[in-house]
Write a protein that holds these residues in place. Sequence first.
Motif, mmCIF file in Angstrom:
data_model
loop_
_atom_site.group_PDB
_atom_site.id
_atom_site.type_symbol
_atom_site.label_atom_id
_atom_site.label_comp_id
_atom_site.label_asym_id
_atom_site.label_seq_id
_atom_site.Cartn_x
_atom_site.Cartn_y
_atom_site.Cartn_z
ATOM 1 N N LEU A 158 -37.590 -35.708 0.578
ATOM 2 C CA LEU A 158 -37.602 -34.600 1.519
ATOM 3 C C LEU A 158 -38.278 -34.995 2.826
ATOM 4 O O LEU A 158 -37.795 -34.660 3.917
ATOM 5 N N GLU A 159 -39.390 -35.714 2.728
ATOM 6 C CA GLU A 159 -40.085 -36.141 3.938
ATOM 7 C C GLU A 159 -39.223 -37.111 4.749
ATOM 8 O O GLU A 159 -39.195 -37.064 5.981
ATOM 9 N N ALA A 160 -38.525 -38.006 4.051
ATOM 10 C CA ALA A 160 -37.627 -38.939 4.757
ATOM 11 C C ALA A 160 -36.479 -38.189 5.420
ATOM 12 O O ALA A 160 -36.058 -38.524 6.542
ATOM 13 N N LEU A 161 -35.983 -37.154 4.755
ATOM 14 C CA LEU A 161 -34.894 -36.340 5.316
ATOM 15 C C LEU A 161 -35.357 -35.607 6.566
ATOM 16 O O LEU A 161 -34.626 -35.527 7.571
ATOM 17 N N LYS A 162 -36.585 -35.076 6.519
ATOM 18 C CA LYS A 162 -37.129 -34.390 7.692
ATOM 19 C C LYS A 162 -37.282 -35.354 8.870
ATOM 20 O O LYS A 162 -37.035 -34.991 10.028
ATOM 21 N N LYS A 163 -37.675 -36.570 8.567
ATOM 22 C CA LYS A 163 -37.845 -37.563 9.618
ATOM 23 C C LYS A 163 -36.516 -37.867 10.305
ATOM 24 O O LYS A 163 -36.425 -37.935 11.540
ATOM 25 N N VAL A 164 -35.481 -38.029 9.502
ATOM 26 C CA VAL A 164 -34.149 -38.263 10.069
ATOM 27 C C VAL A 164 -33.706 -37.068 10.905
ATOM 28 O O VAL A 164 -33.173 -37.218 12.009
ATOM 29 N N ARG A 165 -33.956 -35.881 10.372
ATOM 30 C CA ARG A 165 -33.561 -34.669 11.106
ATOM 31 C C ARG A 165 -34.262 -34.584 12.457
ATOM 32 O O ARG A 165 -33.652 -34.198 13.471
ATOM 33 N N ARG A 166 -35.558 -34.966 12.506
ATOM 34 C CA ARG A 166 -36.272 -34.932 13.784
ATOM 35 C C ARG A 166 -35.658 -35.915 14.779
ATOM 36 O O ARG A 166 -35.534 -35.614 15.968
ATOM 37 N N SER A 204 -24.408 -41.910 16.232
ATOM 38 C CA SER A 204 -23.584 -43.037 15.795
ATOM 39 C C SER A 204 -24.423 -44.089 15.073
ATOM 40 O O SER A 204 -23.964 -44.694 14.091
ATOM 41 N N VAL A 205 -25.661 -44.302 15.551
ATOM 42 C CA VAL A 205 -26.546 -45.273 14.897
ATOM 43 C C VAL A 205 -26.868 -44.825 13.474
ATOM 44 O O VAL A 205 -26.816 -45.615 12.518
ATOM 45 N N ALA A 206 -27.184 -43.527 13.319
ATOM 46 C CA ALA A 206 -27.524 -42.999 11.995
ATOM 47 C C ALA A 206 -26.327 -43.056 11.051
ATOM 48 O O ALA A 206 -26.461 -43.399 9.871
ATOM 49 N N VAL A 207 -25.136 -42.735 11.571
ATOM 50 C CA VAL A 207 -23.936 -42.749 10.734
ATOM 51 C C VAL A 207 -23.616 -44.172 10.292
ATOM 52 O O VAL A 207 -23.309 -44.432 9.124
ATOM 53 N N GLU A 208 -23.692 -45.111 11.222
ATOM 54 C CA GLU A 208 -23.408 -46.513 10.892
ATOM 55 C C GLU A 208 -24.426 -47.073 9.896
ATOM 56 O O GLU A 208 -24.124 -48.013 9.150
ATOM 57 N N ALA A 209 -25.613 -46.490 9.892
ATOM 58 C CA ALA A 209 -26.651 -46.952 8.958
ATOM 59 C C ALA A 209 -26.454 -46.389 7.551
ATOM 60 O O ALA A 209 -27.236 -46.701 6.647
ATOM 61 N N GLY A 210 -25.417 -45.551 7.369
ATOM 62 C CA GLY A 210 -25.112 -45.038 6.031
ATOM 63 C C GLY A 210 -25.663 -43.663 5.731
ATOM 64 O O GLY A 210 -25.906 -43.323 4.556
ATOM 65 N N LEU A 211 -25.847 -42.824 6.770
ATOM 66 C CA LEU A 211 -26.472 -41.517 6.567
ATOM 67 C C LEU A 211 -25.577 -40.520 5.834
ATOM 68 O O LEU A 211 -26.059 -39.745 5.008
ATOM 69 N N ILE A 212 -24.262 -40.522 6.134
ATOM 70 C CA ILE A 212 -23.390 -39.463 5.613
ATOM 71 C C ILE A 212 -23.377 -39.398 4.082
ATOM 72 O O ILE A 212 -23.565 -38.317 3.503
#
Length: 516
Positions: free
Chosen positions: A96-104, A115-123
């Motif tokens: 959850l904490e990692a998810l919040k960090k990504v969301r921020r 695009s950087v987050a998607v290419e890193a495998g976020l979806i």
Amino acid sequence: MDAVSPARRDHFKPSVASGAGQRRRKLAVALSKERRDAAVRAKRMRRSQDVEDGMEMYCEGDEDSRIALENDVKSAVAELVSASQDISKGASNRKLEALKKVRRFLSCSSLPPVSVAVEAGLIPVLVECLKFGSSEEQLLEASWCLTNIAVEDVQQQEDLLMPVPLLIAHLGENSSLLVAEQCAWALGNFAGDSEEIRKILLAQGSLRPLARLALSQKTSVARTACWALSNLIKGPSTKGASDLLSIDGILPGLVQHLHSKDEDLVAETAWVLVYISALADTKQLINATLLRPLVEWLATSNQLTVLTPVLRVIGNIVCGDNKMSDGVIAAGSTVPGGVVGALVRCLQTNHRALQKEAAWVISNLAAGSMQHKEHVFPVACGPLVNLLATASFDVKKEAVYALGNLCVMPKEATAAQTASQPIHAHLSALAQSGCVAEFVNLVKSPDPEGSKLGLQFLELVMRCLQNGTKLVEGCDGMLAIEMLHFHENDELRNMANHLLDTYFGSELEEEEEEHA
């Protein structure tokens, strides 16, 4: 707005039966593009108060800041992926904490590193986070991430649509309103991208749960869901709007929202009705008791965000037959000045879009029965004439259409006539107002449609008023018409030559003899 050919009635406007539906559908498509850069956007990013904490270093805008942001986003996504695969004690909290960090990170700037987050495998990991059985907070954070991801152009990135079935599923009655609202927000952003994606969302069953959510008693939820619905049904296909209209209870629910004191909810509701009235059967709207609150908002609101869609709904409805216009006029019976007074109020604002739209609505009311023309003329004629002298060119053209329709008999009354027959009292009053010179200026314009409108009106004046030719000539009308004598546009050239031969033939012959 994209240029479209408005539906016109009578001799200044072609039959509504053949053109109105097409015009409304084109307008709906144009609106979907217009709203992306307007106050009411087709896509909306969600920000939060905690975004600024620790993000200052990325806000410099230089190359080093950009590289730092991208590297830290990749690390944050990698951390989330790792936490999602961890099954040890405390893994859920780390996830959850990692998810919040990504969301921020996805909420930290006007151009988030999607695009950087998607290419890193976020979806794929967000899909995992949306699975049933996840905590409400995790569902909220994951759908929030997807909301901001969907702000980007997803049309060419099919993998971004992987979470859509779960987003739709979480709109259901068993979900919390917070989660359902955030999922609706994400779907609204996806729907704002393209017709192809809207078709996918409709095929996957997003319409009914969004419609149910749009009728929520919680204002913020209803507002978000209505916005998402308007994106989903905005066409150019008519399927979404028609299917929405067939859902039991949707029209009464939307009417109820129109009585809300929350103007943002009223605005979003009105946008839903814009696309319904543009793309579906408007006859049902007359029986839905929604016209009165629409006219009341038109007469009283000072908010452009409310007036714009309300005016568009009314305009779409009066594109119909005379019964539709009767309904709109009747709905204004309790409003001071009636619906025409409310429209004139829009004409007299400083907002070009409102002026243009109001003039278009008036032009269609004025294209109706004799009773409609007589109802509109005393209230609207003066303000329309004023627009001829003061407004931008596109607004002037709409005002000309309205004035032209006010001065010709209804089509059914002149069925046996090939030329438009005047309402002499209206035409005479208009000519005496001194506006003939403005129509002459319109003839001189480089815009072919504007020139044609000017010629049409001058022809009506010269043919139907006893001193019409002298009136036109006194405003240098003959010289303006002569300028089109060799125009490259065949229709304008032929119209101009016909007017010159018919009304100024003797003068031209005398000039030729003098020069011989």
